[in-house]
Design an enzyme around this catalytic site. Sequence first.
Site, PDB file in Angstrom:
ATOM      1  N   TYR A 142      30.365  22.449  34.628  1.00  0.00           N
ATOM      2  CA  TYR A 142      29.174  22.308  35.460  1.00  0.00           C
ATOM      3  C   TYR A 142      27.990  22.657  34.568  1.00  0.00           C
ATOM      4  O   TYR A 142      28.030  23.654  33.843  1.00  0.00           O
ATOM      5  CB  TYR A 142      29.193  23.284  36.639  1.00  0.00           C
TER       6      TYR A 142
ATOM      7  N   ASP B 128      29.099  15.643  40.972  1.00  0.00           N
ATOM      8  CA  ASP B 128      28.939  15.299  42.391  1.00  0.00           C
ATOM      9  C   ASP B 128      28.481  16.464  43.250  1.00  0.00           C
ATOM     10  O   ASP B 128      28.402  16.346  44.471  1.00  0.00           O
ATOM     11  CB  ASP B 128      30.234  14.708  42.959  1.00  0.00           C
TER      12      ASP B 128
ATOM     13  N   HIS C 272      34.383  15.287  45.767  1.00  0.00           N
ATOM     14  CA  HIS C 272      34.540  16.744  45.679  1.00  0.00           C
ATOM     15  C   HIS C 272      35.430  17.285  46.800  1.00  0.00           C
ATOM     16  O   HIS C 272      35.202  18.373  47.334  1.00  0.00           O
ATOM     17  CB  HIS C 272      33.177  17.435  45.710  1.00  0.00           C
TER      18      HIS C 272
END
Length: 461
Positions: free
Chosen positions: A236, A264, A341
């Site tokens: 991330y 996402d 996700h």
Amino acid sequence: MTLTRQEVSQHNSRQSCWVVIHGAVYDVTDFLDSHPGGPQVILRCAGKDATEDFDSVHAPELLSEVLPESTVRGHIDLAELQVLDAKLNDTMQTKSDSNAPPSLHSLINLHDFEHVAQKHLPANAWAYYSSGADDEISKRNSARAYQKIALRPRILRKIPSVDTTTSILGHSVSLPVYISPVGIAKLAHPDGECALAAAAGKRGLVQVLANGSSMPIERVMQSRNSPDQPIFQQLYVNKDIQKSVDTVRRAEKAGASAIWITVDSPVVGKREMDERLNLNVTGQGVAKIMASSTSPYIDWEILTWLRQYTSLPVVIKGIQCVEDAVVAYEHGVQGIVLSNHGGRSQDTAQSPLLTLLEIKKFAPHLIGSKMQIYIDGGIRRGTDVLKAIALGATAVGLGRPFLFSMSAGYGEKGVLRMLDILRQEIETNMVFLGATSLKELRPEMLNVSRLERDLIGSVKL
């Protein structure tokens, strides 16, 4: 210096915050605002023993990484600690005797593991793992999409054996299945991501290690069955970009074989079950705490940035429409993950399987190209796996089922049992379909008319 509980309990505020972890007393006052999960997570343990809270999500190595020796104020009185431990052990033993989980042999499908997990996981862990966004429509629809596709078996084909092997980013795997990045696996079992690595090695699978892993990548690497066992690192992008640079460099140094950048969830979804359960404790859910440092300010140029720091293969996780799949291909990534996700970000986002149908219809040149296509979300049966492969996916990812399989004390053995069940379902249904290998799985083996009704009429690529 030996301290009593009474002395420690006086330091229970933001102005002076001490916590006990494994008998050592730490002054974490200056660390509160830099804690990734926010100060409230620590303040709820101020002046108390925080060992259980710490161990539930962190590896012991993290202490020395984030808290210097100068923060140690002493150690708790051993006699007091032993009395507390004895009471805790008695309580846990009573609970264990009255609420024993079923034997692994009695669990015969992936849904069984989920039912056990719901009963035996701590409430906050179950809420974090299982919750979806808003009304959880996307979470449910991801699974229902597979149910809309019917199989078209071929008969009287001599099938002495089936070959379930394939290749993910050049790494041979025994099944077209990988472990999706799942955060804070220690909430399911003390061995956390290390149990997943050990099981993946024994069954010849790939694991994608979560950016929010509760175990350091170095220890996960040590849990592998061989030095050749591939581990991929999820990324991330952090608001503090240097932390992302550090993550990539650390992963590469540890021996990770690829970087899977997740895009996402630029902001965290509204996971109401998670938030409601933790409202009176931290004021927000575990998911929101975990995602508080993720940067929403990135675009396709992030790939150019990433390639400055690594030559490892790059996979984009979170493609939700054919248009972005094409853009990813044009940017030269080695793989994409069709994912919403797990229904945990934007509710009513379409199912990943529908995105795969979009690609098949509007951009068929992507299927079988140099860019591999993976898919996750809602996969619970061997037939689900085969449907995705027949439509052009290279492999499928499972997340929650791996966490559920570790719960109730099962650990690595639970993961192995779950994988053996999934393998049996895949192999059996390949025989039914008349396919001896994954390469023989074709769209003609499926009736997708019910799912195709949900397809968009046209797109502009």
